[in-house]
Design a protein around this motif. Structure first.
Motif, mmCIF file in Angstrom:
data_model
loop_
_atom_site.group_PDB
_atom_site.id
_atom_site.type_symbol
_atom_site.label_atom_id
_atom_site.label_comp_id
_atom_site.label_asym_id
_atom_site.label_seq_id
_atom_site.Cartn_x
_atom_site.Cartn_y
_atom_site.Cartn_z
ATOM 1 N N ILE A 74 0.881 -1.166 0.000
ATOM 2 C CA ILE A 74 0.000 0.000 0.000
ATOM 3 C C ILE A 74 0.919 1.217 0.000
ATOM 4 O O ILE A 74 1.662 1.428 0.964
ATOM 5 N N VAL A 75 0.921 1.968 -1.074
ATOM 6 C CA VAL A 75 1.848 3.107 -1.159
ATOM 7 C C VAL A 75 1.171 4.368 -0.634
ATOM 8 O O VAL A 75 0.045 4.693 -1.015
ATOM 9 N N ALA A 95 13.287 2.826 -7.879
ATOM 10 C CA ALA A 95 13.760 2.610 -6.504
ATOM 11 C C ALA A 95 13.051 1.435 -5.836
ATOM 12 O O ALA A 95 13.686 0.569 -5.239
ATOM 13 N N GLY A 96 11.717 1.402 -5.952
ATOM 14 C CA GLY A 96 10.942 0.337 -5.319
ATOM 15 C C GLY A 96 11.271 -1.033 -5.901
ATOM 16 O O GLY A 96 11.194 -2.052 -5.210
ATOM 17 N N GLY A 100 13.525 -2.592 -3.326
ATOM 18 C CA GLY A 100 12.466 -3.363 -2.682
ATOM 19 C C GLY A 100 12.363 -4.751 -3.283
ATOM 20 O O GLY A 100 13.321 -5.251 -3.882
ATOM 21 N N LYS A 101 11.179 -5.358 -3.109
ATOM 22 C CA LYS A 101 11.049 -6.751 -3.568
ATOM 23 C C LYS A 101 10.215 -6.884 -4.845
ATOM 24 O O LYS A 101 9.958 -7.999 -5.290
ATOM 25 N N ARG A 141 6.122 6.575 -9.835
ATOM 26 C CA ARG A 141 6.962 5.731 -8.980
ATOM 27 C C ARG A 141 6.103 4.765 -8.162
ATOM 28 O O ARG A 141 6.457 3.595 -7.969
ATOM 29 N N ALA A 142 4.967 5.271 -7.684
ATOM 30 C CA ALA A 142 4.072 4.433 -6.883
ATOM 31 C C ALA A 142 3.475 3.306 -7.735
ATOM 32 O O ALA A 142 3.444 2.150 -7.318
ATOM 33 N N VAL A 145 5.539 -0.058 -8.529
ATOM 34 C CA VAL A 145 5.650 -1.223 -7.625
ATOM 35 C C VAL A 145 4.350 -2.033 -7.590
ATOM 36 O O VAL A 145 4.182 -2.908 -6.742
#
Lengths: 236, 258
Positions: A74-75, A95-96, A100-101, A141-142, A145
């Protein structure tokens, strides 16, 4: 089966108490509206896992209350600027995925660059972007992911009116294009009217209305909703 | 300049620069080249410079390893207790140097738990390199912690929070997002800490005059050989320090993106 989310959030402060219950169909664009200091941001932060408090968050029947923010998918996009200043636009977008995963999806990246109109910005740093460009990159960006829900906390509060209108149209397009679920917090009734498929009014820490925007304007249930009605009567 | 306050500030700036630069310039131009050549060939001088730089380096490295996470912790915590700890961290910079020396000396004696444990572990402060590091660490670590606090509070916490919700864990957020943002401030703190560590004399006179640091050697040569020789050694120390700090400053703050 429609995607649903249930939230119950309680938190007590010295002079203020939040007790909010939400049951959302996430196919709709949700707008939470209310006066400043009514508990809207706290509720959003609780959903994102950034705020402690009593209660529970359920997503499609699965409880995620104890999940840390990085595991919720949940961004949360805060009111303040949140792009990473030491990274270029491209690095921000990835970046995510890189840190991140999330898996890298080249098609999605290319679609984001295209839909968000940011190809010419990829090598630039956030400090060189305009306010509208920053918001487009933040949203891109959100989406990169693949979140199951996007929480927007007064994302347009510092923007000029024409940029705000442009971004509102843009958000509608993003929802259609990427199928993203949104909960959008604002204190601006025009923003709510233009975006909301379902409006929730939070006043003094409690939900005082939930439904569509037209009924809200006609209902005048509380001081805040009365003022929203008056505002729109005045505009007419 | 129409603004009166700015005009006064400008003259204050001129006075300040003159007061700071005049002694340095006189010192540099009045150094005897022949004496400079003589001390440059003196092995003891280079050994002392090596001890000074190496002890300052070890102390700064320890300061960064311990002080940066501590600064991050204090920057993210609210409340009177944490503000008290923040003030406590700068305490060593307020204590006169000789008193710091006495404190470290007392700490290393057998009469207390820490001292006896250190001695059991074979760690001695008096006239040992470890003692020099202990002294300079004590007087200089505050600069790193304070700079780290100001670095980590220079950007909104919401940047880190957004990072978490993008699926980035706390360690990666710290290393890839928070640390680069606080880096210029931390670097300034590390340079200040290094400079402070290099300049310590008073406390070292009490705890460890051997192995000789440059400061102790300069005092020693001033007493035994006179001003000219002490001045020539000081010239080399200042030249090396300024070159190092200049390089660090250029590499650390050259790429300003924010």
């Amino acid at each position: 089966m429609s995607r649903r989310m249930y939230v119950h959030f309680e938190k007590k402060f010295e002079n203020f108490e939040v007790n909010v219950e939400l049951d959302y169909d996430l196919e709709k664009y949700h707008v939470i509206i209310g006066p400043s200091g009514s508990g809207k941001t706290l509720t959003l932060r609780f959903i994102a896992g950034l705020e402690s408090g009593k209660g529970r968050v359920e997503f499609e029947g699965r409880e995620i209350t104890k999940f840390p923010p990085q595991r919720r998918r949940i961004v949360y996009i805060p009111q303040d600027e949140s792009l990473f200043p030491t990274m270029t636009v491209q690095m921000n977008l990835l970046a995510g995925v890189k840190l991140g995963k999330s898996d890298f999806d080249r098609d999605l990246f290319e679609r984001i660059v295209d839909v968000f109109k940011i190809e010419h910005l990829l090598d630039r740093y956030p400090s060189t972007l305009s306010a509208g460009e920053k918001q487009r990159v933040t949203l891109g960006r959100a989406i990169m992911v693949k979140p199951r829900l996007l929480l927007l906390d007064e994302p347009f509060s510092s923007l000029d009116f024409h940029i705000k209108l442009e971004l509102i149209e843009f958000l509608k397009n993003v929802k259609k294009e990427f199928g993203t679920s949104f909960i959008h917090v604002t204190h601006d009734p025009i923003e709510a009217k233009l975006l909301a498929e379902c409006v929730t009014v939070i006043e003094e820490g409690k939900v005082t209305y939930r439904g569509n925007f037209t009924t809200l304007v006609e209902s005048s249930r509380s001081r805040f909703t009365e003022r929203v009605s008056e505002f729109f009567s005045y505009l007419k | 300049m129409r603004n009166g306050v700015l005009r006064i500030s400008f003259f204050s700036e001129l006075i300040l620069i003159s007061v700071l630069l005049t002694p340095i310039l006189i010192f540099l131009f009045k150094t005897d080249p022949a004496m400079l050549k003589k001390v440059a060939g003196d092995g003891e001088v280079w050994r002392a410079i090596e001890v000074t730089f190496f002890s300052a380096f070890v102390s700064t490295l320890l300061g960064v390893i311990i002080g940066v996470p501590a600064g991050y912790f204090l920057a993210r915590k609210r409340g009177a207790v944490f503000r008290f700890i923040e003030n406590l961290v700068v305490l060593p910079t307020l204590i006169p140097h000789a008193i710091v020396g006495i404190m470290i000396l007392l700490l290393s004696t057998e009469n207390n738990v820490v001292g006896s444990l250190l001695q059991k572990a074979g760690i001695y402060f008096v006239d040992h390199f470890v003692g020099i590091v202990a002294v300079v660490f004590f007087v200089s670590v505050s600069y790193i912690v304070s700079s780290a606090i100001s670095g980590f509070t220079s950007f909104p916490v919401s940047i880190e929070e957004t990072s978490y919700t993008l699926g980035i864990g706390s360690v990666k957020t710290f290393l890839h997002i928070s640390l680069p943002l606080a880096f210029p401030s931390i670097l300034r703190g590390a340079i200040l800490s290094f400079a402070r560590a290099m300049s310590e004399t008073g406390a070292l006179l009490i705890v460890a005059t051997y192995p000789r640091t440059a400061q102790i050697l300069i005092l020693d040569r001033f007493e035994t050989s006179g001003l000219k020789e002490a001045q020539a050694i000081s010239f080399i120390v200042i030249f090396l320090s300024l070159t190092l700090f200049g390089l660090l400053f250029i590499t650390g703050t050259g790429k300003k993106r924010i």
